[in-house]
Design a protein around this motif. Structure first.
Motif, short mmCIF file in Angstrom:
data_model
loop_
_atom_site.label_atom_id
_atom_site.label_comp_id
_atom_site.label_asym_id
_atom_site.label_seq_id
_atom_site.Cartn_x
_atom_site.Cartn_y
_atom_site.Cartn_z
N PRO A 45 -16.54 11.53 -16.22
CA PRO A 45 -17.67 11.67 -15.28
C PRO A 45 -17.28 11.50 -13.82
CG PRO A 45 -18.30 10.28 -17.13
CD PRO A 45 -16.82 10.52 -17.25
N ILE A 46 -16.33 10.58 -13.55
CA ILE A 46 -15.95 10.37 -12.15
C ILE A 46 -15.33 11.64 -11.57
CG2 ILE A 46 -14.28 9.15 -10.69
CD1 ILE A 46 -14.81 6.64 -12.40
N TYR A 48 -15.61 14.79 -12.87
CA TYR A 48 -16.59 15.87 -12.94
C TYR A 48 -17.60 15.75 -11.79
CZ TYR A 48 -19.56 19.33 -15.29
OH TYR A 48 -20.29 20.44 -15.61
N SER A 49 -17.94 14.51 -11.46
CA SER A 49 -18.89 14.27 -10.39
C SER A 49 -18.36 14.82 -9.06
CB SER A 49 -19.13 12.76 -10.27
OG SER A 49 -20.21 12.49 -9.44
N ILE A 52 -18.81 18.51 -9.15
CA ILE A 52 -20.22 18.86 -8.94
C ILE A 52 -20.60 18.73 -7.47
CG2 ILE A 52 -22.61 18.21 -9.50
CD1 ILE A 52 -21.56 17.20 -12.20
N TRP A 57 -25.62 23.43 -8.25
CA TRP A 57 -25.98 23.52 -9.66
C TRP A 57 -27.23 24.38 -9.77
CZ3 TRP A 57 -24.05 21.60 -14.28
CH2 TRP A 57 -24.92 21.62 -15.37
N TYR A 265 -31.62 9.08 -6.74
CA TYR A 265 -32.48 9.27 -7.91
C TYR A 265 -33.48 10.39 -7.65
CZ TYR A 265 -36.20 8.34 -11.28
OH TYR A 265 -37.16 8.47 -12.25
N PHE A 269 -32.87 13.48 -9.94
CA PHE A 269 -33.66 13.52 -11.16
C PHE A 269 -35.14 13.79 -10.93
CE2 PHE A 269 -29.83 11.08 -11.92
CZ PHE A 269 -29.30 11.80 -12.97
N PHE A 274 -28.40 18.61 -8.43
CA PHE A 274 -27.27 17.81 -8.90
C PHE A 274 -26.13 17.75 -7.91
CE2 PHE A 274 -28.26 18.29 -13.72
CZ PHE A 274 -29.27 17.37 -13.58
N ALA A 281 -23.73 10.23 -4.13
CA ALA A 281 -23.05 9.20 -4.91
C ALA A 281 -21.64 8.96 -4.38
CB ALA A 281 -23.01 9.58 -6.39
N VAL B 125 -21.96 6.92 -9.42
CA VAL B 125 -21.14 8.13 -9.33
C VAL B 125 -21.16 8.91 -10.66
CG1 VAL B 125 -18.75 8.91 -9.11
CG2 VAL B 125 -19.66 7.27 -7.49
N THR B 126 -21.27 8.18 -11.76
CA THR B 126 -21.15 8.84 -13.06
C THR B 126 -22.49 9.37 -13.58
OG1 THR B 126 -21.52 6.78 -14.26
CG2 THR B 126 -19.25 7.30 -13.68
N MET B 127 -23.58 9.09 -12.88
CA MET B 127 -24.89 9.40 -13.46
C MET B 127 -25.15 10.88 -13.68
SD MET B 127 -27.51 6.51 -12.02
CE MET B 127 -27.81 7.51 -10.61
N ILE B 128 -24.86 11.71 -12.67
CA ILE B 128 -25.13 13.14 -12.79
C ILE B 128 -24.30 13.76 -13.93
CG2 ILE B 128 -25.05 15.37 -11.58
CD1 ILE B 128 -27.15 13.66 -10.34
N PRO B 129 -22.97 13.56 -13.94
CA PRO B 129 -22.18 14.13 -15.04
C PRO B 129 -22.59 13.57 -16.40
CG PRO B 129 -20.74 13.24 -13.36
CD PRO B 129 -22.11 12.89 -12.95
N LEU B 130 -22.89 12.28 -16.46
CA LEU B 130 -23.29 11.71 -17.75
C LEU B 130 -24.60 12.33 -18.24
CD1 LEU B 130 -22.51 7.87 -17.53
CD2 LEU B 130 -21.48 9.55 -19.06
N PHE B 131 -25.50 12.60 -17.31
CA PHE B 131 -26.76 13.23 -17.69
C PHE B 131 -26.50 14.62 -18.27
CE2 PHE B 131 -30.50 15.83 -16.79
CZ PHE B 131 -31.47 15.09 -17.44
N ILE B 132 -25.61 15.37 -17.61
CA ILE B 132 -25.27 16.71 -18.11
C ILE B 132 -24.62 16.60 -19.49
CG2 ILE B 132 -23.85 18.75 -17.67
CD1 ILE B 132 -24.18 18.12 -14.64
N LEU B 133 -23.71 15.63 -19.61
CA LEU B 133 -23.01 15.39 -20.88
C LEU B 133 -24.00 15.07 -22.00
CD1 LEU B 133 -19.89 15.15 -21.56
CD2 LEU B 133 -20.24 12.69 -21.52
N MET B 134 -24.93 14.16 -21.70
CA MET B 134 -25.91 13.75 -22.71
C MET B 134 -26.81 14.91 -23.10
SD MET B 134 -25.15 10.72 -23.44
CE MET B 134 -24.00 9.55 -22.75
N ILE B 218 -33.62 7.53 -16.50
CA ILE B 218 -33.17 8.91 -16.37
C ILE B 218 -33.13 9.60 -17.74
CG2 ILE B 218 -31.15 10.33 -15.81
CD1 ILE B 218 -30.58 8.28 -13.54
#
Lengths: 304, 279
Positions: A45-46, A48-49, A52, A57, A265, A269, A274, A281, B125-134, B218
């Motif tokens: 995620p770090i 990929y973030s 992004i 997106w 947020y 969201f 994104f 972030a 930092v990990t929230m957006i990618p984790l959301f996509i992953l989930m 989220i």
């Protein structure tokens, strides 16, 4: 506790851990489960973030846009506003809280204090209350017709619109966080104080040093590393402020309590932008990293 | 120092200041419980702010029927998520910390440095990618969307490694000579000896999971899946003319499990919070 004592009595040995052989693959089996989770839910995620944050997106796929999100972010008044709010909150709230914690830890540690366990328990309790639950409680206490205004009125002071006025709303957030976290810092300081040698104090008392003098020339230097560390941890925590403004003010009035994470947020969201949220972030992460570096410098300086 | 001292003026001020701090710390919690028995008129009226009201039944009925959430369901969800996350996270961190402290192996230094760097990166930092992953794995609105990211406690690995540095290796050697495998040694000998530090790490992980609002907010949008913080936050936002006593009743119910856990495990709680600070 007895097991730690026993462990410490065993003489120093080679770090290379024992003489009897074990299969060479064993350590990897022990690390593997954590490593898999670590790579999947943190490292990936770090990275990929970051990707992004360089993209737009839309419709479930990424379109590379270079530094577009970052340049948009640097000219976004709301983001700067949220950063400014956070700095104002932390510059006032962190010193006040650390000061209060040092004061109350000292008083709670005093040999002349009675009912010590009861008092210490009282200071510990706020830690146990969930952030949302205590934020809701404070939003009612700070209500126009709530307890605080009621107290002010009895002293002849007119009511304050705590959650509806730009300045007062920031004060409200600070009040709530200070209430929740002071006890935590008191507990840590008390732990540090209990490991201090009482003989030194005895000697100082015999030499006729006053209590205040003793505090500044002995207690404070001993607590310095803890206090510095508390200040930096609180600063990093405040940079990530979300729950309190989310519940108490929703970032209002007029964005006066908007924080970077609350903005993230909303962008990520609620607007589902994104790329932009990822850029927020990352900028936040860089600011926090700068503080972490300062943290390492300071704590190293504190320990000498 | 004589055993009996007179209560001096400075003693009086000492107790006064501590008492003020004590009241400020405890009163909002007391008020949260008290106001859950009151109606709006009492909560915002010019009452004494001390006594219990008569609306507990009405507030409870309102909470169960009109609130749009099921607070007991939320307590159950939170317990389930926090317990599962804590057990797995502690196990994984202990295994890894053990390996780093006890064994020497290729790549351990590199891994360790990567762990160290990752500690500096805030979770947002990990929230957006984790959301996509989930979403890709259809885990949105399941408890696994909340649990999986919570399993990565890099701090836990460091804490466990630190504690294993002083572990008596002779014990391991003796067990190896007796023919025990490495896995069995870990389960039978190592884990039982590490109980104090395991409970410290467990309490820290549990607290972090229990109080987390942002991430569950989220990934959970089905009311039957809500954790306590999410359920409480919707309680606050969805009411047009809120029954404040009902909201405070929800907050009180949500607070009780943590108070019970604290009373049962008071010592471990304090040492857990300490070890969380001295990372």
């Amino acid at each position: 506790m007895s097991s730690t004592l026993e462990r410490e009595q065993i003489p120093a040995r080679r770090r290379h851990r024992g003489n009897v052989l074990y299969p060479a693959s064993t350590p990897y089996w022990f690390v593997a489960p954590f490593l898999v989770i670590f790579l999947a839910f943190l490292v990936f995620p770090i990275i990929y973030s970051l990707v992004i944050s360089f993209s737009q997106w839309s419709a479930g796929s990424l379109h590379f846009r270079g530094l577009f999100q970052y340049s948009k972010l640097f000219s976004d008044g709301q983001f700067w506003h949220s950063l400014a709010n956070t700095f104002i909150i932390l510059i006032i709230q962190v010193p006040v809280m650390i000061g209060l914690a040092a004061l109350f830890a000292t008083l709670l540690n005093s040999p002349r204090l009675r009912w010590k366990p009861l008092f210490q328990l009282g200071f510990f309790l706020p830690i146990l209350i969930d952030s949302v639950a205590y934020s809701m409680t404070w939003s009612f206490i700070l209500d126009n017709h709530g307890l605080i205004n009621h107290i002010l009125n009895t002293f002849g002071i007119p009511s304050v619109n705590w959650l509806g006025n730009a300045v007062a709303a920031k004060v409200s957030i600070m009040l709530a966080i200070t209430w929740h976290w002071t006890g935590y810092n008191v507990v840590i300081l008390l732990g540090g104080m209990q490991s201090m040698p009482s003989e030194v104090y005895e000697a100082a008392r015999v030499d006729g040093a006053s209590a205040i003098r003793q505090w500044f020339s002995m207690t404070l230097p001993l607590l310095r590393p803890i206090l510095l560390f508390e200040a930096v941890l609180s600063t990093i925590g405040t940079m990530q402020l979300f729950t309190e403004p989310f519940i108490l003010t929703g970032g209002g009035p007029a964005n006066s309590t908007l924080t970077p994470v609350l903005y993230l947020y909303k962008m990520g969201f609620q607007t589902f932008d994104f790329g932009y949220a990822a850029a927020i972030a990352y900028v936040l992460a860089i600011i926090i990293a700068v503080f972490s570096v300062i943290q390492m410098r300071l704590t190293r300086g504190g320990e000498i | 120092m004589s055993a009996k001292r007179r209560f001096t003026v400075s003693d009086f001020f000492l107790h006064l200041v501590v008492l003020i701090g004590f009241v400020v710390s405890v009163y909002p919690i007391y008020w949260m419980f008290v106001s859950s028995t009151q109606d709006n008129e009492q909560i915002f009226g010019q009452s004494t702010y001390l006594g219990f009201g008569h609306s507990l039944g009405a507030n409870f009925h309102d909470l169960m029927v009109n609130s749009g959430i099921n607070i007991f369901r939320a307590v159950g969800n939170s317990l389930e998520i926090s317990i599962i996350a804590t057990l797995i996270a502690v196990l994984l961190a202990t295994l890894a910390g053990y390996a780093f402290a006890i064994y020497r192996f290729r790549g351990s230094k590199a891994m360790f440095n990567i762990f160290l760097i990752s500690l500096m990166i805030p979770p947002q930092v990990t929230m957006i990618p984790l959301f996509i992953l989930m979403s890709k794995f259809h885990l949105i609105n399941t408890m696994w969307a909340v649990i999986l990211p919570a399993l990565v406690t890099v701090f836990g690995v460091f804490l466990m490694r630190q504690s294993f540095m002083t572990f008596p290796v002779e014990l391991l050697d003796a067990a190896r000579i007796d023919g025990l495998g490495e896995g069995r040694i870990f389960l039978r000998i190592v884990l039982p000896l590490m109980r104090p530090i395991l409970s410290s790490l467990g309490i820290l992980t549990f607290l972090a999971s229990w109080t987390n609002l942002l991430w569950p907010l989220i990934v959970l949008d089905d009311a039957s899946k809500y954790t306590i913080p999410v359920a409480l936050s919707t309680l606050m936002s969805t009411q047009t003319s809120p029954n404040y006593g009902m909201i405070m009743l929800g907050a009180s119910i949500a607070t009780i499990p943590m108070l019970v856990i604290f009373l049962l495990l008071r010592k471990q709680f304090v040492s857990g919070i300490m070890s969380g600070f001295y990372r």
